[in-house]
Design an enzyme around this catalytic site. Structure first.
Site, short mmCIF file in Angstrom:
data_model
loop_
_atom_site.label_atom_id
_atom_site.label_comp_id
_atom_site.label_asym_id
_atom_site.label_seq_id
_atom_site.Cartn_x
_atom_site.Cartn_y
_atom_site.Cartn_z
N LYS A 1 -100.72 -49.21 -5.80
CA LYS A 1 -99.80 -50.13 -6.80
C LYS A 1 -99.35 -51.28 -5.94
O LYS A 1 -99.16 -52.31 -6.54
CB LYS A 1 -98.67 -49.31 -7.28
CG LYS A 1 -97.71 -48.56 -6.49
CD LYS A 1 -96.54 -48.20 -7.38
CE LYS A 1 -96.43 -46.65 -7.05
NZ LYS A 1 -96.03 -46.34 -5.96
N LYS B 1 -99.63 -49.76 6.26
CA LYS B 1 -98.87 -50.63 5.74
C LYS B 1 -97.93 -51.53 6.66
O LYS B 1 -97.69 -52.95 6.46
CB LYS B 1 -97.46 -49.75 5.03
CG LYS B 1 -98.05 -49.11 3.86
CD LYS B 1 -96.87 -48.58 2.90
CE LYS B 1 -97.66 -48.17 1.56
NZ LYS B 1 -96.76 -47.55 0.62
N LYS C 1 -107.83 -46.33 -1.55
CA LYS C 1 -107.26 -45.56 -2.54
C LYS C 1 -106.76 -46.49 -3.49
O LYS C 1 -106.56 -47.57 -3.36
CB LYS C 1 -106.38 -44.75 -2.08
CG LYS C 1 -105.17 -45.17 -1.69
CD LYS C 1 -103.92 -44.14 -1.49
CE LYS C 1 -102.54 -45.10 -1.34
NZ LYS C 1 -101.47 -44.44 -2.09
N1 AQP Z 1 -105.19 -43.31 -5.42
C1 AQP Z 1 -104.40 -42.34 -5.46
N2 AQP Z 1 -105.00 -41.06 -6.03
C2 AQP Z 1 -104.16 -40.00 -6.41
N3 AQP Z 1 -102.92 -39.65 -6.34
C3 AQP Z 1 -102.31 -41.06 -5.75
N4 AQP Z 1 -101.05 -41.09 -5.20
C4 AQP Z 1 -100.91 -42.20 -5.06
N5 AQP Z 1 -101.96 -43.01 -5.13
C5 AQP Z 1 -102.88 -41.97 -5.33
C6 AQP Z 1 -99.99 -40.06 -5.42
O1 AQP Z 1 -98.91 -40.58 -6.45
C7 AQP Z 1 -97.55 -39.99 -6.00
C8 AQP Z 1 -96.72 -41.01 -5.99
O2 AQP Z 1 -96.99 -42.22 -5.19
P1 AQP Z 1 -96.15 -43.10 -4.29
O3 AQP Z 1 -95.24 -43.84 -5.22
O4 AQP Z 1 -95.38 -42.17 -3.30
O5 AQP Z 1 -96.75 -44.04 -3.61
P2 AQP Z 1 -97.95 -44.04 -2.51
O6 AQP Z 1 -98.47 -42.56 -2.31
O7 AQP Z 1 -97.63 -44.74 -1.29
O8 AQP Z 1 -99.31 -44.67 -3.11
P3 AQP Z 1 -99.34 -46.04 -4.22
O9 AQP Z 1 -98.98 -45.69 -5.61
O10 AQP Z 1 -100.58 -46.58 -3.92
O11 AQP Z 1 -98.28 -46.82 -3.82
P4 AQP Z 1 -97.79 -48.15 -2.79
O12 AQP Z 1 -99.20 -48.94 -2.87
O13 AQP Z 1 -96.70 -48.56 -2.81
O14 AQP Z 1 -98.09 -47.21 -1.26
C9 AQP Z 1 -97.97 -39.44 -4.55
O15 AQP Z 1 -97.83 -38.09 -4.71
C10 AQP Z 1 -99.11 -39.88 -4.15
O16 AQP Z 1 -99.83 -38.91 -3.46
#
Ligand code: AQP
Length: 327
Positions: A197, A112, A194
């Site tokens: 969002k 990030k 992965k």
């Molecule tokens: N691609 C994924 N496959 C499986 N699990 C996933 N998680 C995130 N991406 C995947 C799981 O969703 C939960 C919530 O995620 P978060 O809001 O903490 O965000 P993150 O892990 O940083 O991933 P994101 O959703 O892609 O958000 P951004 O882009 O903002 O970083 C967690 O349990 C995560 O493991």
């Protein structure tokens, strides 16, 4: 004491199928076995720049998505992180326990930080201390997360053990719960990344609120591998990713799925996958829209009150053990 789970999602964008399949669906399944705490982690979201109005709206939308997924407020505590100030206070304490070197080694920080270039906030670096605070405040046993959070969980365990060693037994040391299938749903446009969002390419993810046409279009454009047969194969990550999503949405076994697609090509896989996603997401979205503002506010207020009582007691013990007693 009942075994506890804690987990959360950041209101940083539109929650996607990866969030649902990797995390939310497991929360729903586990909530009847454990005393459960599910948090919308808005303080984590501000570690990268956010539009204030967008953040406020997304915070409520994420809570609605929890409820519509089947998190039952009668058995689980649902709340917004910033409503329980103890999270920020314990995070500060843990910032003084964690080492800078540990934070700098986190792959999420490195990834990030690259995207933020020269505008990396100190909060992005210390994000794992806030996450450790979230978990340790509730004396959590199990943290159901996707694969991307495994390293943060390991650091949380290290911090709990270090604090217990230096100041006396205070925190339960939590374990990660990472599902065998779905722990890492990959991006549709690039199976080496992965599904995320905050990725700038919308086509890489199926958002939980996408309409039917958008879902069909995104699956149609999804990257595939060379070859033509539709089967699970680690050497063909794009098709295997699509098949894993299909497996989780339909509940079929890999054998049943391979038999279903025998002699059929990628176009059929993408079409059937879109059908399965739409069949799941349309009723889900109707449930999201049926939750009134009043009901949501009541659930989040009651959740915060319940969470605060537990968090305050843990923080009281932490401060007492460290000699932070005030005037
Ligand atoms: N691609 C994924 N496959 C499986 N699990 C996933 N998680 C995130 N991406 C995947 C799981 O969703 C939960 C919530 O995620 P978060 O809001 O903490 O965000 P993150 O892990 O940083 O991933 P994101 O959703 O892609 O958000 P951004 O882009 O903002 O970083 C967690 O349990 C995560 O493991």
């Amino acid at each position: 004491m009942a075994k506890r789970i804690f987990s959360g999602a950041q209101p940083t964008g539109n929650l996607h199928l990866g969030n649902y399949l990797g995390a939310l669906r497991n929360w729903v399944a586990l909530q009847h076995e454990y005393e459960s705490f599910f948090c919308v982690v808005d303080l984590h979201a501000i570690t990268i720049p956010q539009d204030p109005a967008g953040l406020a709206a997304k915070t409520h939308e994420v809570a609605r998505l929890y409820l519509a997924a089947g998190i039952d407020p009668a058995v689980s505590t649902i709340f917004v992180q910033s409503d329980v100030k103890e999270h920020a206070e314990l995070a500060w304490v843990l910032n003084c326990v964690v080492r800078i070197g540990e934070l700098e080694r986190m792959t999420q920080f490195k990834d990030k930080a690259k995207k933020q270039r020269e505008n990396v906030s100190a909060g992005l670096l210390t994000y794992p201390a806030l996450m450790a605070a979230d978990i340790l405040l509730y004396q959590t046993d199990l943290v159901p997360v996707g694969q991307d959070q495994k390293q943060h969980l390991e650091l949380t365990r290290d911090l709990a053990e270090r604090f217990n060693r230096d100041f006396g037994e205070t925190f339960r040391v939590p374990n990660a719960f990472i599902p065998k299938v779905g722990a890492k749903i990959q991006a549709l446009d690039d199976p080496s990344k992965k599904m995320s969002k905050s990725d700038e390419n919308e086509n890489g993810r199926i958002s939980l609120m996408d309409d039917a046409d958008t879902i069909r279009r995104k699956f149609k454009r999804a990257v595939t591998d060379s070859g033509a047969d539709v089967r699970f194969d680690a050497a063909r990550p794009a098709v295997t990713n699509l098949l894993s999503i299909y497996q989780l949405l339909t509940g079929q076994t890999p054998e049943q799925i391979e038999a279903h697609f025998a002699g059929k090509g990628y176009a059929q896989l993408k079409g059937d996958l879109a059908d399965a996603a739409i069949a799941f997401l349309q009723p889900y979205q109707e449930r999201v829209r049926s939750i009134s503002d009043e009901e949501l506010s009541r659930i989040l207020r009651e959740g915060a009150d319940k969470a605060r009582a537990i968090a305050a007691e843990t923080l009281r013990q932490v401060k007492e053990r460290m000699g932070i007693v005030g005037a």
